[in-house]
Scaffold this motif. Structure first.
Motif, PDB file in Angstrom:
ATOM      1  N   ALA A 129      42.203   4.070  47.763  1.00  0.00           N
ATOM      2  CA  ALA A 129      43.005   4.507  46.620  1.00  0.00           C
ATOM      3  C   ALA A 129      43.483   3.313  45.796  1.00  0.00           C
ATOM      4  CB  ALA A 129      44.201   5.324  47.105  1.00  0.00           C
ATOM      5  N   PHE A 130      43.842   2.228  46.465  1.00  0.00           N
ATOM      6  CA  PHE A 130      44.281   1.015  45.786  1.00  0.00           C
ATOM      7  C   PHE A 130      43.152   0.452  44.923  1.00  0.00           C
ATOM      8  CE2 PHE A 130      44.430  -3.646  45.766  1.00  0.00           C
ATOM      9  CZ  PHE A 130      45.678  -3.881  45.218  1.00  0.00           C
ATOM     10  N   LEU A 131      41.937   0.404  45.463  1.00  0.00           N
ATOM     11  CA  LEU A 131      40.791  -0.116  44.709  1.00  0.00           C
ATOM     12  C   LEU A 131      40.476   0.743  43.489  1.00  0.00           C
ATOM     13  CD1 LEU A 131      38.425  -1.029  47.677  1.00  0.00           C
ATOM     14  CD2 LEU A 131      39.470  -2.657  46.091  1.00  0.00           C
ATOM     15  N   LEU A 132      40.502   2.056  43.670  1.00  0.00           N
ATOM     16  CA  LEU A 132      40.104   2.959  42.596  1.00  0.00           C
ATOM     17  C   LEU A 132      41.172   3.116  41.529  1.00  0.00           C
ATOM     18  CD1 LEU A 132      38.303   5.749  44.657  1.00  0.00           C
ATOM     19  CD2 LEU A 132      37.262   3.893  43.336  1.00  0.00           C
ATOM     20  N   GLN A 133      42.421   2.849  41.887  1.00  0.00           N
ATOM     21  CA  GLN A 133      43.497   2.987  40.908  1.00  0.00           C
ATOM     22  C   GLN A 133      43.284   2.045  39.722  1.00  0.00           C
ATOM     23  OE1 GLN A 133      47.430   2.059  42.370  1.00  0.00           O
ATOM     24  NE2 GLN A 133      48.433   2.981  40.617  1.00  0.00           N
TER      25      GLN A 133
END
Length: 444
Positions: A129-133
């Motif tokens: 989720a951190f990467l895609l945010q």
């Protein structure tokens, strides 16, 4: 069990507010002028006059415009100062667009590699989720800039000038992130289907070709060789032929970037002083320089900055610029606004508490170009910003020493200014890996 707010409690709050003449006076002032304008302290402006006992000659300021490239501008400005002095080049600038291009390109590859590494993790995991945010953004860290220069060099601004998309990067970022999220779908599917590394690399290369097309279209094509002609401040003509970005750096800057280290002040319980830290998934150039921070107490932090300024060299630094600062007059001081009195609320938090509870982190990088020393102690600092010359004093800000204590988190200094003990720590200690979302992983 949760409890609702009772109407009689609200009525009590209202009566208490209306019965206080001071609160009613504040209400009239804030309604007319706003919170900060009402709270501004004239005494703080007077105390932070732009006069310094150590004041480096650095020339006019640059302007990052509507982009988040402050870290890049700040670093290139420190090189620009040296070029201006050594080669008698007035108002000279390095190409921020050239570095911007390669940063975007390398960040795409860095993102793809992290998507592959986490390809077996649940889509809802915090890391994924951190990467895609935010697959990529404009911000960065000093060590990321070093990695770019060591691989790609630098060029004068006249060789690769600004474009609409470098000066106002919102559209470019939107489409880069759109593509990278789409590519993440493909890479995760390949990992799920047990694709081997060569298959993943082929897919990634095709994706990077698309990234290059976007960047070249929006930012221009980076030069491989170029000629550089200029007149110095004494009117003498110069022509340097067949330069490459790396040979230009070697000739005009010639600074060993490995001699510079990142020093932080993070007084939180999880980061003891005199230890080295890095941040998971923080970087741009795969295989490039690792982000490493040495955490020290604030007294040592300021001593190192002062030592480099005394040696005649400016200092890259990172801070939370939006806290207790004015854009027009360019004052950063803890007492520039008395919002507590205006609103009747105590906002006091320690530096550690602000970091731990998400109230503050590094948001902006600038350059320290001076300091005012009274009886050997710093009282205020001169700051070169990258917001053009219409703010502050021709683009320069004043930072009070107390503001430095509370809202400055990072400086970059030459190793030679470190004590023998600290030098051994930064060169020898294995870095503790912090979580990707740690505040010390913030991008300026």
């Amino acid at each position: 069990m949760s409890k609702e707010i009772k109407l009689e409690v609200i009525e009590q709050f209202s009566e208490e507010f209306k019965s206080c003449s001071k609160r009613m006076l504040s209400q009239r002032a804030v309604i007319k002028n706003g919170i900060l304008a009402t709270s501004e302290n004239q005494s703080s402006i007077i105390a932070n006059t732009p006069v310094f006992s150590i004041d480096l000659e650095t020339g006019g300021v640059a302007n990052q415009k509507q982009s988040g490239r402050c870290w890049m501008f700040a670093a290139l400005n420190t090189f620009r100062h040296q070029i201006a002095n050594n080669f008698k080049l007035k108002d000279f600038e390095l190409s921020q667009n050239h570095t911007f291009f390669w940063d975007k390109f390398e960040k795409a590859n860095y993102f793809y590699e992290n998507i592959i590494k986490t390809g077996s993790d649940d889509l809802t995991s915090r890391k994924v989720a951190f990467l895609l945010q935010t697959p990529q953004q404009d911000g960065g860290q000093w060590d990321m800039l070093v990695a770019l220069i060591q691989k790609y060099g630098i060029v004068p601004k006249v060789i690769m000038p600004e474009t609409i998309s470098s000066s106002a990067s919102k559209e470019l970022n939107s489409y880069l992130n759109k593509k990278m999220r789409k590519d993440a779908i493909t890479l995760r599917q390949l990992v799920s289907n047990n694709a081997n590394r060569s298959e993943l690399d082929k897919a990634k290369e095709d994706m990077l070709a698309g990234i290059y097309r976007i960047l070249a279209t929006a930012l221009g094509t980076p030069p491989t060789t170029f000629d550089f002609e200029y007149r110095d401040s004494e009117g003498e003509y110069h022509l340097e032929k067949n330069l490459t970005p790396k040979s230009f750096y070697d000739k005009f800057v010639a600074v060993d970037l490995n001699e510079y280290v990142s020093i932080i002040n993070a007084p939180t319980e999880d980061k003891p002083y005199n230890k080295v830290y890095t941040v998971e998934m923080l970087g741009n150039v795969v295989g490039g320089k690792e982000v490493r921070h040495l955490n020290v107490d604030m007294a040592t932090f300021k001593e190192l900055a002062i030592a480099q300024l005394k040696a005649g060299e400016s200092v890259w630094y990172g801070c939370d610029v939006g806290q207790s600062s004015t854009r027009d007059s360019g004052i950063m001081a803890t007492d520039i606004f008395d919002v507590d009195a205006t609103l009747g609320v105590d906002f006091t938090m320690s530096k550690a508490e602000r970091l731990d509870f998400g109230e503050s982190l590094m948001t902006h990088a600038m350059v320290l170009t001076g300091v005012d020393l009274v009886e050997g102690k710093s009282t205020k600092w001169k700051v070169e910003n990258s917001w053009g010359d219409k703010v502050g004093t021709k683009g320069y800000f004043v930072m009070s020493d107390a503001w430095m204590d509370e809202y400055t988190y990072q400086i970059v200094v030459r190793k030679e200014f470190l004590s023998t003990e600290l030098k051994a720590i930064i060169e020898g200690d294995e870095a503790k890996v912090l979580a990707p979302w740690d505040p010390m992983g913030a991008l300026a």
